[in-house]
Write an enzyme that holds these catalytic residues in place. Structure first.
Site, PDB file in Angstrom:
ATOM      1  N   THR A 260       0.767  -1.267  -0.031  1.00 22.96           N
ATOM      2  CA  THR A 260      -0.122  -0.002   0.034  1.00 22.96           C
ATOM      3  C   THR A 260       0.892   1.344  -0.023  1.00 22.96           C
ATOM      4  O   THR A 260       0.551   2.113  -0.506  1.00 22.96           O
ATOM      5  CB  THR A 260      -0.890   0.040   1.355  1.00 22.96           C
TER       6      THR A 260
ATOM      7  N   ARG B 252       7.904  -2.683   2.562  1.00 21.63           N
ATOM      8  CA  ARG B 252       8.157  -2.668   4.095  1.00 21.63           C
ATOM      9  C   ARG B 252       8.522  -4.280   4.604  1.00 21.63           C
ATOM     10  O   ARG B 252       7.753  -5.074   3.979  1.00 21.63           O
ATOM     11  CB  ARG B 252       6.824  -2.156   4.779  1.00 21.63           C
TER      12      ARG B 252
ATOM     13  N   SER C  66       5.921   3.912   8.444  1.00 21.16           N
ATOM     14  CA  SER C  66       5.012   4.601   9.144  1.00 21.16           C
ATOM     15  C   SER C  66       4.526   4.163  10.508  1.00 21.16           C
ATOM     16  O   SER C  66       5.530   4.622  11.286  1.00 21.16           O
ATOM     17  CB  SER C  66       3.784   4.112   8.078  1.00 21.16           C
ATOM     18  N   HIS C  67       3.363   3.450  10.853  1.00 21.28           N
ATOM     19  CA  HIS C  67       2.992   3.440  12.273  1.00 21.28           C
ATOM     20  C   HIS C  67       3.454   2.173  12.776  1.00 21.28           C
ATOM     21  O   HIS C  67       3.100   1.787  13.887  1.00 21.28           O
ATOM     22  CB  HIS C  67       1.413   3.644  12.162  1.00 21.28           C
TER      23      HIS C  67
ATOM     24  N   ASP D  50       1.671   9.773  14.043  1.00 23.45           N
ATOM     25  CA  ASP D  50       2.359   8.333  13.849  1.00 23.45           C
ATOM     26  C   ASP D  50       3.750   8.438  13.524  1.00 23.45           C
ATOM     27  O   ASP D  50       4.288   9.580  13.551  1.00 23.45           O
ATOM     28  CB  ASP D  50       1.470   7.612  12.820  1.00 23.45           C
TER      29      ASP D  50
ATOM     30  N   ASP E 299       5.867   8.307  11.129  1.00 25.25           N
ATOM     31  CA  ASP E 299       6.295   9.170  10.048  1.00 25.25           C
ATOM     32  C   ASP E 299       5.610  10.456   9.953  1.00 25.25           C
ATOM     33  O   ASP E 299       5.818  11.413   9.002  1.00 25.25           O
ATOM     34  CB  ASP E 299       6.366   8.585   8.952  1.00 25.25           C
TER      35      ASP E 299
ATOM     36  N   ASP F  66       2.317  11.261   9.128  1.00 25.21           N
ATOM     37  CA  ASP F  66       1.315  11.424   8.062  1.00 25.21           C
ATOM     38  C   ASP F  66      -0.166  11.178   8.637  1.00 25.21           C
ATOM     39  O   ASP F  66      -1.160  11.602   8.225  1.00 25.21           O
ATOM     40  CB  ASP F  66       1.525  10.834   6.924  1.00 25.21           C
ATOM     41  N   ARG F  67      -0.084  10.372   9.851  1.00 25.66           N
ATOM     42  CA  ARG F  67      -1.292  10.244  10.535  1.00 25.66           C
ATOM     43  C   ARG F  67      -1.753  11.189  11.676  1.00 25.66           C
ATOM     44  O   ARG F  67      -0.839  11.692  12.024  1.00 25.66           O
ATOM     45  CB  ARG F  67      -1.278   8.614  11.078  1.00 25.66           C
TER      46      ARG F  67
ATOM     47  N   THR G 268      -8.071   1.963  -0.950  1.00 29.05           N
ATOM     48  CA  THR G 268      -7.306   2.334   0.020  1.00 29.05           C
ATOM     49  C   THR G 268      -5.890   2.699  -0.259  1.00 29.05           C
ATOM     50  O   THR G 268      -5.159   2.202  -1.352  1.00 29.05           O
ATOM     51  CB  THR G 268      -7.170   1.223   1.065  1.00 29.05           C
TER      52      THR G 268
ATOM     53  N   GLU H 128      -8.842   9.508   4.870  1.00 31.96           N
ATOM     54  CA  GLU H 128      -9.023   7.825   5.055  1.00 31.96           C
ATOM     55  C   GLU H 128      -9.536   7.532   6.528  1.00 31.96           C
ATOM     56  O   GLU H 128      -9.043   8.113   7.335  1.00 31.96           O
ATOM     57  CB  GLU H 128      -7.765   7.069   4.835  1.00 31.96           C
TER      58      GLU H 128
ATOM     59  N   LYS I 260      -0.730  12.488   2.915  1.00 35.41           N
ATOM     60  CA  LYS I 260      -1.695  12.730   4.290  1.00 35.41           C
ATOM     61  C   LYS I 260      -0.758  13.331   5.169  1.00 35.41           C
ATOM     62  O   LYS I 260       0.447  13.374   5.228  1.00 35.41           O
ATOM     63  CB  LYS I 260      -2.314  11.455   4.803  1.00 35.41           C
TER      64      LYS I 260
ATOM     65  N   ARG J  71      -8.977  -6.537   7.710  1.00 35.52           N
ATOM     66  CA  ARG J  71      -9.799  -5.467   8.449  1.00 35.52           C
ATOM     67  C   ARG J  71     -10.837  -5.595   8.007  1.00 35.52           C
ATOM     68  O   ARG J  71     -11.507  -5.898   6.823  1.00 35.52           O
ATOM     69  CB  ARG J  71      -9.197  -4.092   7.610  1.00 35.52           C
TER      70      ARG J  71
HETATM   71  C1  G1P Z   1      -2.883   1.147   5.938  1.00 33.15           C
HETATM   72  C2  G1P Z   1      -4.520   1.938   5.819  1.00 33.15           C
HETATM   73  C3  G1P Z   1      -4.390   3.012   4.643  1.00 33.15           C
HETATM   74  C4  G1P Z   1      -3.022   3.705   4.653  1.00 33.15           C
HETATM   75  C5  G1P Z   1      -1.801   2.751   4.551  1.00 33.15           C
HETATM   76  C6  G1P Z   1      -0.948   3.636   4.627  1.00 33.15           C
HETATM   77  O1  G1P Z   1      -3.118   0.217   4.636  1.00 33.15           O
HETATM   78  O2  G1P Z   1      -5.542   1.115   6.021  1.00 33.15           O
HETATM   79  O3  G1P Z   1      -5.491   3.636   4.764  1.00 33.15           O
HETATM   80  O4  G1P Z   1      -3.108   4.507   3.513  1.00 33.15           O
HETATM   81  O5  G1P Z   1      -2.099   1.861   5.763  1.00 33.15           O
HETATM   82  O6  G1P Z   1      -0.702   4.326   5.812  1.00 33.15           O
HETATM   83  P1  G1P Z   1      -3.336  -1.274   4.833  1.00 33.15           P
HETATM   84  O7  G1P Z   1      -2.378  -1.987   5.959  1.00 33.15           O
HETATM   85  O8  G1P Z   1      -4.966  -1.349   5.298  1.00 33.15           O
HETATM   86  O9  G1P Z   1      -3.099  -1.660   3.369  1.00 33.15           O
HETATM   87 ZN    ZN Z   2       2.603   7.082   8.536  1.00 33.99          ZN
END
Ligand code: G1P
Ligand code: ZN
Length: 543
Positions: A19, A23, A113-114, A277, A279, A281-282, A344, A363, A376, A496
């Site tokens: 996405t 990673r 990211s998170h 988060d 990085d 962006d959240r 997504t 989102e 974001k 999810r």
């Molecule tokens: C997740 C979130 C999605 C976001 C992405 C990157 O992706 O659901 O909205 O854009 O992280 O931060 P997912 O793990 O669901 O593919």
């Molecule tokens: Zn992030």
């Protein structure tokens, strides 16, 4: 003397970006040739000779060493110049801004990211385009294909560049400009929001808690909130970025930002709480005694954005990812502006923003942003909320209640089932997809199914088509269930389940979301046979 070495390598399986970039577990990324192969494949696809890139990351473990490798490889591949955040640090939105501000040929962002960071946790790399946004699928797929045939990479034999202080360095023939990671971003925020009005509320005693979760926004939040806006000392907590995020899971949601939630629901709660988060962006925003779901946050921001100077001319349109609740659509309809439903992932918003069709995007996964960058942006959302609070002079709770009274309420929740065996998750989806044609007309939990499909998206700007973006089940009363597998996880499969139910009001607008959604939750389990397929009857994370 610096020398370019060509290293013989061989393809490494699994270098397929998800996405948001590639990673993997940190030890995988630190494995022999792993980072190098992916970076060379990226340069092979996007081109490197004579180009200028931005480079930075969220400061997680391996960030600093990966940056040095990427710099040496950029130099060896003939890049003209790389702009690097001091200490190899840049929040994702700040990197996006620097790419645009400097008119560069794109950038490389190091982040997962998170996801937690550390020697045994996660690492990631992604390429952003000259518009500042994540590479579209055509590019990430080409990079992946390149990793499957790679035979060599180029690297410069040189010492590390000193990234510790701002200034210009030379790496072979390439210029490395180390820049303050915060300054340009803070100036951008100052151009969008009414800083004098924000200063005035803080001077008037408005209290806020900003939890950076030991991740990248610490220095940004300190500079903007405490230094420029005069928020009380101590407003920003967990504000020093740490390689392992202090052991925290830097995902701003009620589960992982528990300390912030506890404070906001305590007797001594400040007026406004926020978290961001890994990085940056959240974002999560919380009022005193009230949690703001990200879908509601998007709708409230869209309805009130004109109160901030940067958006006073109004919005061109609002875009949301498909699993995000329809609350923002109601605002778009009321404003008479465009509304878009995308798959997504932030990359799908890029074309809409570039084409001037959407101004604000969001989102359900705690991501909100606008056309000021192409990612974001957590602090942006937090500052827009502050600007709205400053102008409306109401509490977060009052603003939400007004919003629901006007538009009705889309009760919403996401249930995540983590680290499921991939084969079991795949089997569940195969069965679910196989059952879709028979679902319309069926009654579950007293609700009649009106439609069921696998979401496909045709980009209205470039016509590209993305298939299989999530299974949707729609009910006659406006309720909806969406099932997807995560594209960002690094361990097994994460299921999810997105749950939504609409209440028009005026009654029934103040229920607990999980209670309001109870029949939809039961239906979600029944329709997919979650327990039978995965052995899980309860989610790991509820947001
Ligand atoms: C997740 C979130 C999605 C976001 C992405 C990157 O992706 O659901 O909205 O854009 O992280 O931060 P997912 O793990 O669901 O593919
Ligand atoms: Zn992030």
């Amino acid at each position: 003397m610096t020398q370019i070495t060509t290293v013989t390598t061989a393809p490494i399986a699994g270098q397929k970006p998800g996405t948001s970039g590639l990673r993997k577990k940190t030890p995988v990324f630190m494995g022999r040739h792993y980072l190098e192969n992916f970076i060379q494949a990226t340069f092979d696809v996007v081109g490197c000779a004579g180009k200028t890139f931005v480079l930075g990351g969220d400061g997680r473990y391996f960030n600093d060493r990966a940056a040095q490798v990427i710099l040496r490889m950029a130099a060896a591949n003939g890049a003209a110049r790389v702009i690097v955040g001091q200490g190899a640090i840049l929040s994702t939105p700040a990197a996006s801004h620097l790419i645009r501000l400097n008119g560069t040929d794109g950038g490389i962002i190091m982040s997962a990211s998170h996801n937690p960071g550390g020697p045994e946790e996660d690492f990631g790399v992604k390429f952003n385009m000259p518009n500042g946004g994540p590479a579209p699928e055509g590019v990430t797929e080409a990079i992946y294909q390149r990793t499957t045939v790679i035979t060599e990479y180029k690297v410069l034999e040189a010492q590390d560049v000193d990234l510790g202080s701002v200034g210009r360095h030379q790496l072979g023939a390439m210029v490395v400009d180390v820049v303050d990671p915060v300054a340009d971003y803070a100036a951008l925020m100052e151009s969008l929001f009414d800083f004098p009005a924000l200063k005035a509320i803080f001077a008037g005693g408005f209290r806020m808690r900003m939890d950076s979760m030991c991740a990248v926004t610490g220095p940004y939040a300190m500079e903007i909130l405490e230094n420029r806006l005069g928020a009380a000392k101590g407003t920003c907590v967990n504000a020093t970025p740490l390689p392992d995020f202090g052991g925290m899971h830097p995902d701003p949601n009620p589960t992982w930002a528990e300390a912030l939630m506890d404070e906001m629901f305590s007797a001594a709660a400040p007026d406004f709480g926020a978290a961001s988060d890994g990085d940056g962006d959240r974002n999560m925003v919380v009022g005193r005694g009230i949690y703001v779901s990200p879908s509601d946050s998007l709708a409230v921001l869209a309805a009130n954005a004109h109160l901030a100077p940067g958006y006073k001319a109004g919005l061109k349109g609002v875009a949301r990812s498909m699993p995000t609740s329809a609350a923002a659509d109601r605002v778009a309809d009321a404003l008479g502006i465009g509304k878009y439903e995308t798959p997504t992932g932030w990359k799908f918003f890029g074309n809409l923003l570039d084409a001037g069709r959407a101004t604000i995007c969001g989102e359900e996964s705690f991501g909100t942003g606008s056309d000021h960058v192409r990612e974001k942006d957590g602090l942006w959302a937090i500052l827009l909320w502050l600007n709205i609070l400053a102008v409306r002079k109401q509490s977060v709770a009052e603003i939400l209640q007004d919003h629901w009274a006007k538009y009705g309420r889309n009760y919403y929740s996401r249930h995540d089932f983590e680290a499921i065996e991939t084969a079991k998750a795949d089997a569940m989806f195969a069965a679910l997809r196989g059952s879709l044609a028979n679902l319309p007309g069926r009654v579950v939990e007293g609700m009649t199914i009106t439609a069921a499909d696998d979401f496909a998206y045709t980009d209205p700007v470039d016509g590209s088509v993305s298939m299989k973006q999530g299974v949707r089940v729609m009910f006659a009363d406006g309720s909806r269930i969406v099932y997807r597998l995560s594209g960002t996880g690094t361990e097994g499969a994460t299921l999810r389940v997105y749950l939504e139910r609409y209440a028009a009001g005026p009654d029934g607008l103040d229920l607990d979301a999980q209670k309001a959604l109870a029949p939809v939750i039961r239906a979600a389990h029944a329709l997919a046979g979650i327990a039978a397929h995965t052995g899980r009857s309860a989610p790991d994370v509820v947001t």
